[in-house]
Design an enzyme around this catalytic site. Structure first.
Site, PDB file in Angstrom:
ATOM      1  N   SER A 112       0.513  -1.003  -0.103  1.00 35.57           N
ATOM      2  CA  SER A 112       0.244  -0.184   0.228  1.00 35.57           C
ATOM      3  C   SER A 112       1.088   1.265  -0.291  1.00 35.57           C
ATOM      4  CB  SER A 112      -1.224  -0.097   1.110  1.00 35.57           C
ATOM      5  OG  SER A 112      -1.663  -1.105   1.049  1.00 35.57           O
ATOM      6  N   PHE A 284      -9.667   8.429  16.597  1.00 37.13           N
ATOM      7  CA  PHE A 284     -11.028   8.076  17.170  1.00 37.13           C
ATOM      8  C   PHE A 284     -10.015   6.631  17.429  1.00 37.13           C
ATOM      9  CE2 PHE A 284     -12.320  10.792  14.230  1.00 37.13           C
ATOM     10  CZ  PHE A 284     -12.981  11.411  15.157  1.00 37.13           C
ATOM     11  N   GLU A 327     -10.250   6.732   2.820  1.00 36.72           N
ATOM     12  CA  GLU A 327      -9.267   5.527   2.499  1.00 36.72           C
ATOM     13  C   GLU A 327     -10.617   4.552   3.951  1.00 36.72           C
ATOM     14  OE1 GLU A 327      -5.898   2.866   3.817  1.00 36.72           O
ATOM     15  OE2 GLU A 327      -5.929   4.379   4.959  1.00 36.72           O
ATOM     16  N   ASP A 332      -8.736  -4.331   3.659  1.00 40.20           N
ATOM     17  CA  ASP A 332      -7.330  -5.074   3.839  1.00 40.20           C
ATOM     18  C   ASP A 332      -7.088  -5.740   5.085  1.00 40.20           C
ATOM     19  OD1 ASP A 332      -4.859  -5.192   2.388  1.00 40.20           O
ATOM     20  OD2 ASP A 332      -4.077  -4.470   4.297  1.00 40.20           O
ATOM     21  N   HIS A 374      -4.949  -2.509  -4.019  1.00 40.01           N
ATOM     22  CA  HIS A 374      -4.608  -3.766  -4.492  1.00 40.01           C
ATOM     23  C   HIS A 374      -6.161  -3.804  -4.546  1.00 40.01           C
ATOM     24  CE1 HIS A 374      -3.912  -4.492  -1.035  1.00 40.01           C
ATOM     25  NE2 HIS A 374      -2.914  -3.792  -0.305  1.00 40.01           N
ATOM     26  N   HIS A 458      -1.717 -10.752  -0.285  1.00 38.64           N
ATOM     27  CA  HIS A 458      -2.305  -8.992  -1.685  1.00 38.64           C
ATOM     28  C   HIS A 458      -2.399  -9.526  -2.556  1.00 38.64           C
ATOM     29  CE1 HIS A 458      -0.686  -4.990   0.791  1.00 38.64           C
ATOM     30  NE2 HIS A 458      -1.658  -5.706   1.783  1.00 38.64           N
TER      31      HIS A 458
END
Length: 495
Positions: A112, A284, A327, A332, A374, A458
């Site tokens: 990433s 958070f 994002e 992922d 990806h 990945h």
């Protein structure tokens, strides 16, 4: 060859064989062509907007390959009581699509950090590095400055646009960090992770760079620990102790640089931030934010859709334009854990954020792009019946049902799920277990995998880009991932 042409060819061949070809033709109506098809009519009527955009929102689903999109589409449809296959996620209605080639310069299957750098700078680079070119060896601190690349974030800031970053992962994690940091190692999130060479060479950790650059107007996500000292938990923070060893509280440092800004740690505080507040930093969680499925109850963390809505309110307050990256970082992480339930749940939550952004903005002045950095080795297979629960065991056509219970079986005589992984923690140690529907529908279930690995990996196939709004028509064909940078700059007319 389309269906009409194929049907025409077959009929023409038949007519030639019977000696009747000279006087007979086949109309599109005869072939079942629907001139009133609403999707076709929409495409025919579409007129691209060639004016520059005022705002750009880039959504990155981390690990959201096409198989994840397909499975999440079905899952979302089934949550609404439909078979699922006919459903559409919010971005699947966008008029423009492309395929993006995701490889890094040193890896067929990317990470990433390198992919985010490509999307932000327009330059493909190595795996594991942030905001630097491929000539810099990973972990080499000495040449970082010389190898640093300009991003579209830099250009947008210089043009007077507001900047926003949202992630359900840590704000110092790879995808958000590549927007503001230049580092030869993505794991240098706080000072304690710097190598001895990096420390002696004067390289800065990623959290420090976030505060030093001070370029992001609204930053919302996880990762408090990289900003706090490794002493007792800071007052008024619902937190474990920080990780910093340099004695610096970077949250205080950020506040000193932004005296009119707001720092928030929970949903209630975020909701209370006035729209006309200057800069906002929201952290958070100590690490990554919760999976979407865990965001329940009165004290829950804000959803990615709620973060997106608040960011758009704040960034658009002065009307001067903005760039926002959102994002879906935990898609992922769920895949790495071999858990399809959370991967799909977070993808559906991500789709809700896209829908919110679409509803809050205008196609006349805001370009929205949705893509992934990806893919993952995530598969949908086994000939399940239409509408079969996407997380469940494969139930097959009754014609092939040898056992009378509707379940498909492998050559070992055992049932299997529609969803699986080519590698990962769900691989069997020895013979496969005999699965039950209750077991595989448990949210904590790890789908079976082929190759045993501690964490699933990945994948290297292309991912999709979906786009709408001003100048989004350039999103088409098969492109290098670095094209995202070019499309963003073109949309905003940034020289």
């Amino acid at each position: 060859m389309n269906d009409f042409a194929r049907m025409t060819l077959l009929l023409s061949t038949a007519l030639v064989m019977t000696g009747c070809a000279s006087t007979t033709t086949l109309s599109k109506a005869d072939a079942g062509f629907d001139a009133e098809n609403p999707v076709l009519a929409e495409r025919i009527a579409y007129e691209p907007n060639r004016a520059p955009a005022k705002n750009v929102i880039l959504f990155i689903g981390d690990g959201m390959g096409i198989s994840t999109v397909t499975a999440a589409r079905i899952y979302a449809g089934q949550l609404e009581g439909k078979p699922g296959e006919e459903h559409q996620l919010s971005w699947e209605r966008f008029p423009h699509t492309a395929l993006s080639k995701t490889y890094n310069t040193d890896q067929q299957v990317p990470d990433s950090a390198g992919t985010a750098t490509a999307m932000y700078t327009g330059v493909k680079t190595r795996a594991g590095v942030l905001g630097v070119g491929p000539e810099l060896v990973r972990g080499d601190c000495s040449a970082t400055e010389a190898a640093s690349l300009e991003t579209f974030w830099d250009a947008a800031s210089e043009a007077g646009l507001k900047l926003g970053l949202i992630s359900s992962a840590r704000l110092t994690h790879a995808t958000p960090a590549a927007a503001y940091a230049h580092s030869s190692e993505r794991n240098w999130e706080y000072d304690g992770e710097l190598s001895d060479g990096a420390k002696s060479g004067g390289c800065r950790d990623i959290a420090t760079q976030f505060v030093d650059t001070n370029m992001i107007d609204v930053a919302l996500g996880g990762g408090r620990r990289a900003f706090l000292r490794d002493v007792d938990p800071e007052p008024d923070l619902i937190d474990v102790m920080g990780r910093r060893t340099d004695g610096i509280n970077l949250i205080d440092a950020w506040q000193m640089k932004n005296p009119g800004g707001a720092v928030v740690f929970d949903k209630a505080a975020l909701d209370a931030v006035p729209t006309n507040t200057g800069r906002v930093l929201g952290l958070f969680d100590a690490s990554h934010m919760d999976f979407a499925s865990a965001k329940t109850g009165p004290d829950r963390q804000p959803t990615i859709a709620e973060l997106t809505a608040k960011a758009i309110e704040l960034l658009s307050a002065d009307g001067d334009g903005f760039v926002l990256m959102v994002e879906g970082g935990r898609i992922d992480h769920a895949h790495h854990g071999g858990n399809a339930f959370n991967a799909l749940s977070d993808t559906v939550a991500f789709a809700e954020a896209v829908a919110v952004a679409d509803a809050m903005t205008s196609d006349a002045d805001t370009t929205i792009m949705v893509t992934a950095d990806h893919s993952h080795v995530f598969t949908i297979a086994g000939y399940p019946m239409r509408g079969n629960p996407i997380l469940g065991l494969v139930k097959q056509n009754p014609h092939y049902d040898s056992e009378g219970d509707g379940l498909a079986r492998g050559s070992d005589g055992k049932p299997y799920t529609t969803l699986g992984y080519a590698n990962g923690p769900g691989a069997a140690d020895g013979a496969r277990a005999t699965l039950t529907e209750d077991e595989v529908l448990d949210p904590a279930y790890r789908q079976q995998a082929t190759i045993p690995m501690r964490g699933e990996t990945h994948a290297g196939e292309d991912v999709a880009i979906y786009a709408k709004g001003p100048r989004s028509f350039v999103v088409s064909g098969v492109v290098e991932q670095s094209f995202v940078h070019d499309a963003v700059r073109y949309a905003l007319d940034l020289d």
